[in-house]
Design a protein around this motif. Structure first.
Motif, PDB file in Angstrom:
ATOM      1  N   HIS A 146      68.180  55.494  52.422  1.00  0.00           N
ATOM      2  CA  HIS A 146      67.268  54.565  53.279  1.00  0.00           C
ATOM      3  C   HIS A 146      68.044  53.418  53.949  1.00  0.00           C
ATOM      4  N   SER A 374      57.795  63.200  47.617  1.00  0.00           N
ATOM      5  CA  SER A 374      57.744  62.774  48.931  1.00  0.00           C
ATOM      6  C   SER A 374      56.635  63.763  49.831  1.00  0.00           C
ATOM      7  N   TYR A 379      61.359  65.118  47.948  1.00  0.00           N
ATOM      8  CA  TYR A 379      61.552  64.190  46.771  1.00  0.00           C
ATOM      9  C   TYR A 379      61.949  62.715  46.978  1.00  0.00           C
ATOM     10  N   GLU A 380      61.676  61.704  46.285  1.00  0.00           N
ATOM     11  CA  GLU A 380      62.090  60.392  46.085  1.00  0.00           C
ATOM     12  C   GLU A 380      62.721  60.144  45.042  1.00  0.00           C
ATOM     13  N   SER A 381      63.218  58.945  45.190  1.00  0.00           N
ATOM     14  CA  SER A 381      63.969  58.240  43.837  1.00  0.00           C
ATOM     15  C   SER A 381      62.893  57.711  42.889  1.00  0.00           C
ATOM     16  N   THR A 404      66.409  62.276  43.105  1.00  0.00           N
ATOM     17  CA  THR A 404      66.735  61.377  44.093  1.00  0.00           C
ATOM     18  C   THR A 404      66.183  62.138  45.577  1.00  0.00           C
ATOM     19  N   PRO A 405      66.397  61.463  46.826  1.00  0.00           N
ATOM     20  CA  PRO A 405      65.891  62.159  48.112  1.00  0.00           C
ATOM     21  C   PRO A 405      67.167  63.026  48.706  1.00  0.00           C
TER      22      PRO A 405
END
Length: 446
Positions: A146, A374, A379-381, A404-405
């Motif tokens: 990001h 996500s 996925y997200e962190s 992690t993304p």
């Protein structure tokens, strides 16, 4: 950081590209509220509502017409600036007396055709970029997804392409749906070169398994995924077909109400199911658990240990969910605590194996795998939050692996456990609530 190449094919503006990718990754139902909310914010900024005046709802009808244009993938309707510009154009000749509801607006559209057009627009924009530029920028950039360098104006991220793969699975009734699925997945392979070399299984770290399961084997193969040997292909297929229902048997939403799960012999021999499991198996299971959470942030966690036989054994599982502290209280908002997946998994381990066994023997050699989803495609962190980090240190779990993304996983070493952290109010309240929910008494919290 590699220097940005001066190539005429990469002159597409960042806002235009990001807009195309964003609208292409959503369904019509998801897209409409976003467009309308953006225009609502704009109208409030240019025409503040005066005190005591009646709200003019005429803008909503025009906003829905803009949403229709955006859903259809019409030219110059990709980003928020475009939406506002289109709203301004329509405002000059569309009567505010014309009423249009969300339901009517959605009914007038063919969802598959709209998704196809927006997906095609996004894929065309990606293909217009220099492929080597995209890959080299991705490989050279090691910072958070990001926070991107400003000189990479045409950057395409893995979560964005995962969203395109997800939307391509909705195109089942169109003649060219297969080719669009292949194109979308091929973009992901370009961003993750390891997928076509020696680690095709890494695609499971970028796109959630339920999405991949909707794609045919032909689509997966045509997209550029390659296997170094038959063992690699076999593992890929086993991951694709793996089911977690046996492992999670008995884990129902009754956990949320604090009903104790009955202990069975199966709980004590989980190593039979988990024999020779690799980290990626546990990441997929943690993602499966995360989907149980009826909360905004969907996290899942699996705690496992390595055995003397060279196998692995799950000792606890958990997911984010809300817990009511006092069921007799009428004010549930102030009486509700969000239990994080890590806390839930630790309490589950204590429930299944006993407090002393966990703290003295299991936790010091355990690894916890944490995944944050996500939406329903990427996925997200899931780095442990400031409350869960000291909780894991308190119980003595030394190793964390989290999602992690960017299609990778991160390992953290927390070091030797420290029971002093149990005195931390955040740790004490959260772990105490999780144990209470499972009808477990943790003496070390007293």
């Amino acid at each position: 950081m590699a220097e940005t190449k001066q190539n005429p094919t990469t002159t597409i503006s960042q806002s235009h590209l990001q807009g195309l990718l964003h609208v292409a990754s959503l369904t019509n139902t998801e897209l409409f509220p976003i467009v309308v909310a953006t225009i609502n914010k704009y109208t409030r900024s240019v025409q503040p509502k005066e005190k005591g005046s009646k709200e003019n709802n005429g803008w909503k009808d025009i906003a829905l017409r803009v949403a229709i244009d955006v859903a259809k993938g019409q030219e110059k309707c990709c980003c928020q600036d475009c939406w506002i510009e289109r709203y301004q154009q329509l405002s000059t000749y569309v009567s505010s007396g014309e009423k249009l509801s969300f339901a009517d607006a959605l009914k007038c559209l063919n969802c598959e055709e709209c998704s196809k057009q927006r997906l095609q627009n996004a894929l065309d924009a990606i293909n217009a970029l220099d492929p080597t530029d995209i890959v080299s920028h991705w490989l050279d950039w090691s910072g958070p997804v990001h926070i991107l360098p400003t000189d990479i104006v045409s950057h395409v991220t893995i979560p964005q392409v995962a969203g395109l793969v997800r939307i391509s699975t909705h195109l089942t009734g169109l003649n060219d749906s297969t080719s669009l699925q292949v194109k979308a997945l091929s973009c992901l392979v370009k961003l993750m070169p390891q997928i076509e070399n020696d680690a095709p299984r890494d695609i499971f770290l970028a796109v959630q398994k339920p999405i991949l399961q909707q794609l045919s084997w032909d689509v997966l193969m045509q997209s550029g995924i390659k296997f170094a040997n038959s063992e690699s292909e076999h593992e890929f297929k086993s991951l694709l077909n793996q089911s977690f229902e046996c492992e999670a048997e008995g884990d129902t939403d009754s956990h949320h109400a604090g009903i104790k799960r009955k202990r069975s012999d199966e709980d004590n021999i989980q190593s039979t199911d988990d024999i020779n499991r690799s980290t990626i198996h546990y990441l997929l299971e943690a993602a499966h658990l995360a989907r149980k959470g009826i909360v905004r942030a969907k996290h899942g966690a699996v705690i496992y240990i390595s055995t003397s036989l060279g196998t692995t054994k799950v000792i606890g599982r958990g997911w984010n969910h809300d817990h009511i502290l006092n069921k007799n209280s009428k004010n549930n908002q102030k009486n509700k605590l969000n239990l994080h997946s890590e806390v839930h998994a630790v309490a589950n381990a204590i429930q299944l194996h006993g407090e002393d066994t966990c703290f003295e023997h299991l936790f010091p050699k355990a690894t916890i795998v944490i995944v944050e989803l996500s939406s329903d495609y990427g996925y997200e962190s899931s780095h442990p939050c400031p409350k869960c980090d000291p909780m894991l240190r308190a119980v003595g779990i030394p190793k964390v692996i989290h999602s992690t993304p960017d299609g990778k996983v991160v390992e953290l070493n927390l070091g030797k456990g420290n029971l002093e952290f149990l005195k931390n109010e955040n740790v004490k309240v959260a772990l105490g609530a999780a144990c209470s929910e499972l009808n477990v008494v943790c003496k070390r919290l007293l």
